[in-house]
Scaffold this motif. Structure first.
Motif, PDB file in Angstrom:
ATOM      1  N   SER A  59      43.982  44.681  48.742  1.00  0.00           N
ATOM      2  CA  SER A  59      44.992  44.096  49.617  1.00  0.00           C
ATOM      3  C   SER A  59      45.554  45.141  50.580  1.00  0.00           C
ATOM      4  O   SER A  59      45.692  44.887  51.778  1.00  0.00           O
ATOM      5  N   ALA A  60      45.848  46.309  50.063  1.00  0.00           N
ATOM      6  CA  ALA A  60      46.403  47.384  50.895  1.00  0.00           C
ATOM      7  C   ALA A  60      45.403  47.854  51.947  1.00  0.00           C
ATOM      8  O   ALA A  60      45.797  48.232  53.053  1.00  0.00           O
ATOM      9  N   LEU A  61      44.106  47.818  51.621  1.00  0.00           N
ATOM     10  CA  LEU A  61      43.070  48.296  52.543  1.00  0.00           C
ATOM     11  C   LEU A  61      42.480  47.192  53.418  1.00  0.00           C
ATOM     12  O   LEU A  61      41.665  47.475  54.296  1.00  0.00           O
ATOM     13  N   GLY A  62      42.847  45.944  53.159  1.00  0.00           N
ATOM     14  CA  GLY A  62      42.249  44.830  53.892  1.00  0.00           C
ATOM     15  C   GLY A  62      40.783  44.638  53.522  1.00  0.00           C
ATOM     16  O   GLY A  62      39.993  44.163  54.338  1.00  0.00           O
ATOM     17  N   ALA A  63      40.434  44.988  52.302  1.00  0.00           N
ATOM     18  CA  ALA A  63      39.050  44.899  51.841  1.00  0.00           C
ATOM     19  C   ALA A  63      38.798  43.563  51.134  1.00  0.00           C
ATOM     20  O   ALA A  63      39.731  42.895  50.695  1.00  0.00           O
ATOM     21  N   THR A  64      37.537  43.208  51.015  1.00  0.00           N
ATOM     22  CA  THR A  64      37.135  42.057  50.213  1.00  0.00           C
ATOM     23  C   THR A  64      36.952  42.521  48.778  1.00  0.00           C
ATOM     24  O   THR A  64      36.318  43.545  48.528  1.00  0.00           O
ATOM     25  N   LEU A  65      37.527  41.761  47.840  1.00  0.00           N
ATOM     26  CA  LEU A  65      37.406  42.105  46.429  1.00  0.00           C
ATOM     27  C   LEU A  65      36.340  41.227  45.779  1.00  0.00           C
ATOM     28  O   LEU A  65      36.417  40.001  45.826  1.00  0.00           O
ATOM     29  N   MET A  95      33.163  46.065  60.187  1.00  0.00           N
ATOM     30  CA  MET A  95      32.758  45.441  58.955  1.00  0.00           C
ATOM     31  C   MET A  95      33.819  45.666  57.885  1.00  0.00           C
ATOM     32  O   MET A  95      34.358  46.756  57.739  1.00  0.00           O
ATOM     33  N   THR A  96      34.109  44.638  57.122  1.00  0.00           N
ATOM     34  CA  THR A  96      35.115  44.722  56.081  1.00  0.00           C
ATOM     35  C   THR A  96      34.587  45.502  54.886  1.00  0.00           C
ATOM     36  O   THR A  96      33.453  45.309  54.460  1.00  0.00           O
ATOM     37  N   GLN A  97      35.422  46.364  54.350  1.00  0.00           N
ATOM     38  CA  GLN A  97      35.051  47.119  53.162  1.00  0.00           C
ATOM     39  C   GLN A  97      34.986  46.197  51.959  1.00  0.00           C
ATOM     40  O   GLN A  97      35.697  45.192  51.895  1.00  0.00           O
ATOM     41  N   SER A  98      34.172  46.562  50.992  1.00  0.00           N
ATOM     42  CA  SER A  98      34.080  45.824  49.739  1.00  0.00           C
ATOM     43  C   SER A  98      34.547  46.702  48.590  1.00  0.00           C
ATOM     44  O   SER A  98      34.239  47.894  48.540  1.00  0.00           O
ATOM     45  N   ILE A  99      35.278  46.079  47.676  1.00  0.00           N
ATOM     46  CA  ILE A  99      35.699  46.719  46.438  1.00  0.00           C
ATOM     47  C   ILE A  99      35.200  45.837  45.309  1.00  0.00           C
ATOM     48  O   ILE A  99      35.272  44.610  45.389  1.00  0.00           O
ATOM     49  N   ILE A 100      34.684  46.457  44.256  1.00  0.00           N
ATOM     50  CA  ILE A 100      34.113  45.725  43.124  1.00  0.00           C
ATOM     51  C   ILE A 100      34.912  46.029  41.871  1.00  0.00           C
ATOM     52  O   ILE A 100      35.296  47.178  41.630  1.00  0.00           O
ATOM     53  N   THR A 101      35.133  44.995  41.071  1.00  0.00           N
ATOM     54  CA  THR A 101      35.708  45.178  39.752  1.00  0.00           C
ATOM     55  C   THR A 101      34.995  44.255  38.780  1.00  0.00           C
ATOM     56  O   THR A 101      34.562  43.169  39.158  1.00  0.00           O
ATOM     57  N   GLY A 102      34.847  44.702  37.549  1.00  0.00           N
ATOM     58  CA  GLY A 102      34.176  43.903  36.524  1.00  0.00           C
ATOM     59  C   GLY A 102      35.186  43.286  35.579  1.00  0.00           C
ATOM     60  O   GLY A 102      36.184  43.915  35.225  1.00  0.00           O
ATOM     61  N   VAL A 103      34.928  42.041  35.183  1.00  0.00           N
ATOM     62  CA  VAL A 103      35.791  41.357  34.226  1.00  0.00           C
ATOM     63  C   VAL A 103      34.941  40.759  33.110  1.00  0.00           C
ATOM     64  O   VAL A 103      33.782  40.416  33.311  1.00  0.00           O
ATOM     65  N   ASP A 104      35.559  40.654  31.933  1.00  0.00           N
ATOM     66  CA  ASP A 104      34.851  40.076  30.794  1.00  0.00           C
ATOM     67  C   ASP A 104      35.719  39.090  30.021  1.00  0.00           C
ATOM     68  O   ASP A 104      35.401  38.704  28.915  1.00  0.00           O
ATOM     69  N   GLY A 105      36.833  38.703  30.618  1.00  0.00           N
ATOM     70  CA  GLY A 105      37.747  37.778  29.958  1.00  0.00           C
ATOM     71  C   GLY A 105      38.813  38.462  29.133  1.00  0.00           C
ATOM     72  O   GLY A 105      39.716  37.809  28.616  1.00  0.00           O
ATOM     73  N   SER A 106      38.762  39.783  29.017  1.00  0.00           N
ATOM     74  CA  SER A 106      39.758  40.513  28.225  1.00  0.00           C
ATOM     75  C   SER A 106      40.980  40.861  29.066  1.00  0.00           C
ATOM     76  O   SER A 106      40.918  40.911  30.301  1.00  0.00           O
ATOM     77  N   VAL A 107      42.089  41.106  28.391  1.00  0.00           N
ATOM     78  CA  VAL A 107      43.324  41.500  29.071  1.00  0.00           C
ATOM     79  C   VAL A 107      43.152  42.831  29.808  1.00  0.00           C
ATOM     80  O   VAL A 107      43.550  42.948  30.973  1.00  0.00           O
TER      81      VAL A 107
END
Length: 139
Positions: free
Chosen positions: A27-33, A1-13
């Protein structure tokens, strides 16, 4: 099973900088972002007639995901708006649901007790069911 990584965005830099860090790690881990923008379902954008929070959140997440996909063409990127009243709690809940390996957040500076890491980063780090990476996103 592919690992998952989560990140939150709000439109800010700073959020996009944290998302770029998340993309490098995924990308380095072959995970789904999973690029997530949290919206408050009770907010109807009183100042803007016709404003729909869920559509705005979907657009922010989709734009961020598309930017990352161009930069990392082999990366599996999923952008989505997610309903929640508190972004940190919503990211933690999504991490539990996806059995995520990592949550990546920025350390945007704020005033008060959360000043050192940022309130979102502090709350995610305290409650996350997985590892948390706090990306340096300020000067």
């Amino acid at each position: 099973m592919t690992q998952s990584i989560i990140t939150g965005v709000d439109g800010s830099v700073p959020a996009q900088e944290a998302a770029a860090t998340a993309a490098r790690i995924a990308s380095a881990l072959g995970a789904t972002l999973h690029v997530v923008s949290v919206f408050d379902p009770s907010s109807r954008g009183a100042s803007q007639p016709g404003f729909e929070p869920s559509l705005a959140a979907d657009r922010i997440a989709a734009d961020s995901a598309a930017t990352l996909q161009r930069e990392f063409p082999r990366l599996s990127v999923v952008g989505q708006g997610v309903a929640g009243h508190k972004p940190a709690e919503t990211l933690v809940t999504l991490a539990e649901t996806l059995d995520a390996a990592l949550i990546v957040v920025g350390n945007k500076r704020v005033k008060g007790l959360g000043r050192l890491l940022g309130s979102l980063a502090s709350e995610v780090a305290a409650k996350a069911p997985c590892d948390v990476y706090i990306a340096h996103t300020h000067d």
